[in-house]
Design an enzyme around this catalytic site. Sequence first.
Site, PDB file in Angstrom:
ATOM      1  N   ALA A 137      -0.215  -2.220  -3.034  1.00 27.18           N
ATOM      2  CA  ALA A 137      -1.469  -2.957  -2.868  1.00 27.18           C
ATOM      3  C   ALA A 137      -2.482  -2.433  -3.865  1.00 27.18           C
ATOM      4  O   ALA A 137      -2.307  -1.361  -4.451  1.00 27.18           O
ATOM      5  CB  ALA A 137      -2.012  -2.801  -1.442  1.00 27.18           C
TER       6      ALA A 137
ATOM      7  N   TYR B  17     -12.244  -6.214  -0.647  1.00 29.94           N
ATOM      8  CA  TYR B  17     -11.007  -5.535  -0.261  1.00 29.94           C
ATOM      9  C   TYR B  17     -10.653  -5.860   1.188  1.00 29.94           C
ATOM     10  O   TYR B  17      -9.524  -6.246   1.494  1.00 29.94           O
ATOM     11  CB  TYR B  17     -11.161  -4.031  -0.453  1.00 29.94           C
ATOM     12  CG  TYR B  17     -10.025  -3.219   0.128  1.00 29.94           C
ATOM     13  CD1 TYR B  17      -8.749  -3.284  -0.413  1.00 29.94           C
ATOM     14  CD2 TYR B  17     -10.230  -2.384   1.228  1.00 29.94           C
ATOM     15  CE1 TYR B  17      -7.700  -2.551   0.119  1.00 29.94           C
ATOM     16  CE2 TYR B  17      -9.192  -1.641   1.765  1.00 29.94           C
ATOM     17  CZ  TYR B  17      -7.935  -1.722   1.211  1.00 29.94           C
ATOM     18  OH  TYR B  17      -6.895  -0.993   1.744  1.00 29.94           O
TER      19      TYR B  17
ATOM     20  N   LYS C 219      -7.376  -7.954   2.646  1.00 26.52           N
ATOM     21  CA  LYS C 219      -6.389  -7.381   3.582  1.00 26.52           C
ATOM     22  C   LYS C 219      -6.288  -8.205   4.866  1.00 26.52           C
ATOM     23  O   LYS C 219      -5.204  -8.329   5.447  1.00 26.52           O
ATOM     24  CB  LYS C 219      -6.747  -5.928   3.879  1.00 26.52           C
ATOM     25  CG  LYS C 219      -6.670  -5.008   2.661  1.00 26.52           C
ATOM     26  CD  LYS C 219      -5.285  -4.952   2.031  1.00 26.52           C
ATOM     27  CE  LYS C 219      -4.322  -4.128   2.843  1.00 26.52           C
ATOM     28  NZ  LYS C 219      -3.011  -3.983   2.149  1.00 26.52           N
TER      29      LYS C 219
END
Length: 299
Positions: free
Chosen positions: A75, A139, A143
Amino acid sequence: MRLLITGANGLLGQKLLDRLHRQPGVALIATGRGPFRLAEAYPAVPYVPLDVSDAAQVAAVLRAQQPTHVIHTAAMTQVDDCELHPDECWLHNVTAVDILARACAALGVHLTHLSTDFVFDGSHGPLAEDAAPNPISHYGRSKLAAEQAVQATPGLRWAIARTVLVYGVLRGGGRSNIVLWVRDSLRAGKPINVVSDQWRTPTLAEDLAEGCWLLARQSARGIYHLSGRELLTPYDMALQVAAHFGLDAALITRVDAGTFTQPARRPARTGFIIDKAERELGFRPHSFEEGIEIVAAQA
């Protein structure tokens, strides 16, 4: 079990290889971008270059390697980089996950996907698995979108492992952690400013690897919170590090998060309730003091 690990060169990927390379009944396949950093340490573990954002490559590698389980650790995790480069972040953290999830579903492969406390807004914590996500950074949004992609993939057997503030020693360097940063700064007599208004349940990388292994081994289904048990601020952690090594805590200055200018917002208070993982998986993380010992022994 044939277990394929994405991001094998990263911190969690390395710890999974450390934990599982001699595990009876487990055939490991390491994948990642660039050359294999642990080739000398684990010559018996096959390594396959893999760009998870390339759908054709993902399908070809899974068909060739025939894993029964995948643990997806790859990631883009630098929070500020994600804020500054949103398209790149989305490619690595969302598009790639959707590609991998669909490929796993097509081949009947169980997927363990890694996620984060940054899917929450930081208004309260510690948090259980059923808490409502509300990310405040790109971010975090990426996710959460990845989690949703995993859950929406038809026919996929999946587990999502959320974690918090992972620390540990990465072989070959390139990544520090709060334990070594505080230790090395204080040993050098360098004053440091450490935040005291953010709360986390810090997670030893070895513990996270163990939790991911437990999920894969049991072909678990659903979302699990994997972290340490102790709710601490970075300032609390720094004081513990200073005490452990007998260093001068007077060099540590307590500050609030507003002291630092960062592109991405951080949630103020997260941390996890890990009762589900303890009860269903047998997850038993180390204390932060024990984690300091383990990190110190490696660096």
